[in-house]
Design a protein around this motif. Structure first.
Motif, PDB file in Angstrom:
ATOM      1  N   ASP A  80       1.832 113.304  -6.076  1.00 48.50           N
ATOM      2  CA  ASP A  80       2.997 112.636  -5.477  1.00 48.50           C
ATOM      3  C   ASP A  80       3.857 111.961  -6.537  1.00 48.50           C
ATOM      4  N   GLN A 137       8.562 106.153  -4.129  1.00 51.52           N
ATOM      5  CA  GLN A 137       8.521 107.616  -4.207  1.00 51.52           C
ATOM      6  C   GLN A 137       8.652 108.113  -5.641  1.00 51.52           C
ATOM      7  N   HIS A 202      -6.104 113.263   6.103  1.00 53.08           N
ATOM      8  CA  HIS A 202      -4.675 113.563   6.060  1.00 53.08           C
ATOM      9  C   HIS A 202      -3.967 112.707   7.120  1.00 53.08           C
ATOM     10  N   GLU A 206       5.486 112.679   6.623  1.00 54.46           N
ATOM     11  CA  GLU A 206       6.269 113.238   5.526  1.00 54.46           C
ATOM     12  C   GLU A 206       7.563 113.778   6.100  1.00 54.46           C
ATOM     13  N   GLU A 207       8.661 113.103   5.762  1.00 54.14           N
ATOM     14  CA  GLU A 207       9.981 113.471   6.266  1.00 54.14           C
ATOM     15  C   GLU A 207      10.897 113.776   5.093  1.00 54.14           C
ATOM     16  N   LYS A 211       7.511 110.378   1.568  1.00 52.48           N
ATOM     17  CA  LYS A 211       6.103 110.538   1.918  1.00 52.48           C
ATOM     18  C   LYS A 211       5.469 109.174   2.167  1.00 52.48           C
ATOM     19  N   ASN A 213       1.723 108.886   3.029  1.00 50.75           N
ATOM     20  CA  ASN A 213       0.466 109.545   3.361  1.00 50.75           C
ATOM     21  C   ASN A 213      -0.723 108.586   3.253  1.00 50.75           C
TER      22      ASN A 213
END
Length: 532
Positions: A80, A137, A202, A206-207, A211, A213
Motif C-alpha cells: 500500500d 495514502q 480482508h 477500497e474506493e 484504501k 483496509n
C-alpha cells in the motif's frame, strides 16, 4: 522532639531552604509537622493508589501499543505504501525521532507546568496523530503522522513515570513502579492480540485510490487507549510533590487529604498531617499567574545544565549510556521480530525440513524484496495468523519476569535486576543468529523478551529515584533522548543491514547490551530510600 522553625526562602539557597506548610486552624500543629515521605505514608495505600495505577498503567500500555503496532503493520502495509526494508526502517525511526523531541519538550514542561496537564496533552497528541496515520495514502504522509504520534508517546513516557512515582511511599515504590512497568507487557499483549484478530482478515473498504483496509483499522484501534487515558486523567489530581516544589502548599495538602479520604473512607479533615516540610524549591514558582514561553525555555535550560554539573554529572552520563544500549538492543530486535518470523515461516513452507539459520534465509530472499518496485503486490497477502500468534506468545512470556520484579524489586535491588537482565539479553541476542527453525526462534525470542523486561523495570525505578523532584522530569527526558537515539539507530541499522548481513546488527545488539549491563554496577543504590 526536634524543634523546627519556618524560614523564608528569600535569600537562601534551595538546598538549605526549609518551608513549612501551616494549618493555622490547628493549635497543636507543632506536633504534626512531617516530611513529604511521612505525609504520603499517612494517606494509606488503597483505593486512590489502585485507581492511579490503573490509569497510569494504561498510559504506559497505550505507549507500548503505539510503538509496537508499527512492527505488526509493516508486512501488510508494504505494498500500500510501496516500502522496502530501508523505508520500513525509516517508518520505525520516524516514531523514535518524534519520541526523542517530544520526550525532552514534554519532560521539561512537566517540571514547569505540572505532570498531569502535560501528560494529558501528550496522550491527546499521541491518539490523534496515531489514529490519523491510518488515513495516509502516501508513504511520506504516513511517516509524518507516525513522527507526530512519536512526539506524543515520547512526552507521555517520562511524565507518567514521574507523576506516578511521586504519589508512592518509599516502602512500596519499587513494587509499585514494577507493577506500572508490567503494563508495558499488557500493551504488548493487547496490540499483538489486535493484530492477530484483525490484520490477517480482508476488512475495510477500497474506493478508487482510497484504501482503508485491515491494517488501517488496526492502527485506529491502537490509538483508542491513549484517548481514554487522557479523559481519565482529568479526574486525577496534580502531583503533591510537584506542587510543593512550586510553593503551592495549600494545594499539595489538599491533594494529600483527598488521597487519605479515598484510601481510608474517612473525612478529609481527619487527616493527621497539618504541616509539610520540604528541602528544595524549584527555581521557578508557578501558581496562578501565566508563565511566558521564555521563562519556560530558561527553566528547561537551567534544569538541563544542573544535570551536567558536578553533583549529578556521573549518574547522568551513566544513565545516558545504559538507556542508549538497552533501547538499541531491544527495539533493534523487537520491532523486526514479526518481519523475521514472517520470512522464516515463508521459507519453511517452501522448503520443509530445511535447517538454515534466519540470517541465511533472509539473505536468500534479498533479491525478491530489495526494492519497492520488485514487490509482488499483485499476489500480496497479509502475513499468516501464526506470525501474530508467535508475537502474542512472546509478549505473554514477559509475565513471570514482571511478577518477579514486582515481588522482589525492593528485596534484591534495582542494580541486580538491571545488570542481570542486560547481560542475559545480550546472550539471547547473540544466539538468535544461530536458530534454524521457527520454533527455536520463538523460544529464544520469548526468553529475550522476558529477561529484557527486568532491565526496563529496574531502569524505570532508577530513572525516577536518582534525581531530585525539581529536575526529575527533565532528567527522564534527557536520558530518554539517548534511549530514542539508540532506538532510532537500532531500527536503521537493522533496516539497512538485515538484508545485507544480518549477523552485524545482531552481534552489535549483543555487545551493547552486555556492556550496558556491566555499567549498572556503577550506579548508586536507591532501594527503599526516600525520593530526593
Amino acid at each position: 522532639m526536634l524543634n523546627r522553625t519556618s524560614r523564608s526562602p528569600m535569600g537562601r539557597s534551595g538546598a538549605e531552604t526549609k518551608l513549612l506548610l501551616k494549618n493555622f486552624d490547628d493549635d497543636d500543629s507543632d506536633d504534626e509537622r512531617a516530611s513529604y515521605e511521612e505525609a504520603v505514608e499517612k494517606t494509606g495505600y488503597r483505593k486512590f493508589h489502585y485507581l492511579l495505577l490503573l490509569v497510569c498503567g494504561w498510559a504506559n500500555a497505550s505507549d507500548a501499543i503505539e510503538i509496537i503496532c508499527i512492527s505488526f503493520l509493516l508486512p501488510s502495509a508494504e505494498c500500500d505504501l510501496n516500502m522496502d526494508s530501508v523505508k520500513k526502517g525509516w517508518v520505525t525511526s520516524s516514531t523514535f525521532i518524534g519520541m526523542m523531541i517530544g520526550g525532552y519538550v514534554w519532560g521539561a514542561l512537566g517540571d514547569s507546568l505540572g505532570r498531569r496537564l502535560c501528560l494529558i496533552y501528550a496522550m491527546v497528541v499521541n491518539a490523534l496523530a496515531g489514529g490519523g496515520s491510518s488515513l495516509a495514502q502516501d508513504y511520506w504522509v504516513f511517516v509524518l503522522m507516525r513522527f507526530l504520534s512519536g512526539v506524543g508517546v515520547g512526552g507521555s513516557i517520562p511524565v507518567v513515570w514521574t507523576y506516578f512515582a511521586e504519589f508512592q511511599p518509599a516502602k512500596y515504590r519499587g513494587g509499585a513502579l514494577s507493577f506500572l512497568a508490567s503494563f508495558w507487557m499488557v500493551g504488548n499483549v493487547t496490540v499483538a492480540g489486535l493484530a492477530w484478530l484483525i490484520i490477517p482478515h480482508h476488512l475495510g473498504v477500497e474506493e478508487g485510490g482510497f484504501k482503508f483496509n485491515s491494517w488501517r483499522i488496526f492502527v485506529v484501534l491502537s490509538a483508542v487507549p491513549s484517548l481514554l487515558v487522557a479523559f481519565s486523567l482529568t479526574f486525577l489530581p496534580e502531583s503533591p510533590k510537584f506542587l510543593l516544589t512550586k510553593g503551592r502548599h495549600d494545594e499539595a495538602l489538599q491533594v494529600l487529604r483527598r488521597m487519605y479520604s479515598m484510601n481510608t473512607g474517612r473525612e478529609q479533615s481527619s487527616y493527621p498531617i497539618h504541616q509539610l516540610e520540604i528541602e528544595e524549591l524549584s527555581p521557578t514558582k508557578v501558581k496562578d499567574e501565566k508563565v511566558s514561553t521564555l521563562q519556560l525555555v530558561k527553566e528547561a535550560g537551567k534544569n538541563t545544565a544542573r544535570l551536567f554539573h558536578k553533583k549529578h554529572f556521573r549518574v547522568t552520563v551513566i544513565m545516558i549510556v545504559i538507556n542508549f544500549a538497552i533501547q538499541f538492543g531491544y527495539y533493534g530486535l523487537w520491532l523486526w521480530f514479526p518481519q523475521l518470523f514472517s520470512k522464516l515461516k515463508e521459507y519453511e513452507d517452501q522448503h520443509p525440513g530445511s535447517d538454515m539459520n534466519v540470517c541465511t534465509v533472509i539473505s536468500q530472499g534479498t533479491n525478491s524484496t530489495s526494492s519497492g518496485s520488485d514487490l509482488d503486490c499483485a499476489n500480496h497477502e497479509p502475513p499468516a495468523s501464526e506470525v501474530f500468534l508467535d508475537s502474542f506468545i512472546i509478549s505473554c512470556a514477559a509475565g513471570p519476569s514482571n511478577l518477579w520484579t514486582i515481588l522482589c524489586m525492593d528485596k534484591l535491588g534495582r542494580r541486580f535486576f538491571l545488570s542481570l537482565s542486560m547481560v542475559l539479553s545480550g546472550a539471547c541476542a547473540f544466539f538468535i543468529y544461530l536458530v534454524k527453525n521457527s520454533l527455536s526462534n520463538l523460544i529464544l525470542s520469548c526468553v529475550f523478551g522476558a529477561v529484557s523486561t527486568m532491565g526496563f523495570n529496574s531502569l524505570d525505578c532508577l530513572s525516577i529515584e536518582l534525581f531530585p523532584t525539581s529536575v526529575r522530569g527533565t532528567a527522564m527526558a534527557i536520558t530518554l533522548v539517548s534511549a530514542r537515539i539508540g532506538a532510532i539507530l537500532g531500527g536503521l541499522v537493522f533496516g539497512y543491514l538485515v538484508d545485507v548481513n544480518c549477523a552485524i546488527p545482531i552481534v552489535s545488539v549483543a555487545v551493547l547490551l552486555t556492556v550496558g549491563g556491566l555499567m549498572g554496577f556503577l550506579l548508586p543504590n536507591t532501594t527503599k530510600k526516600p525520593l530526593l
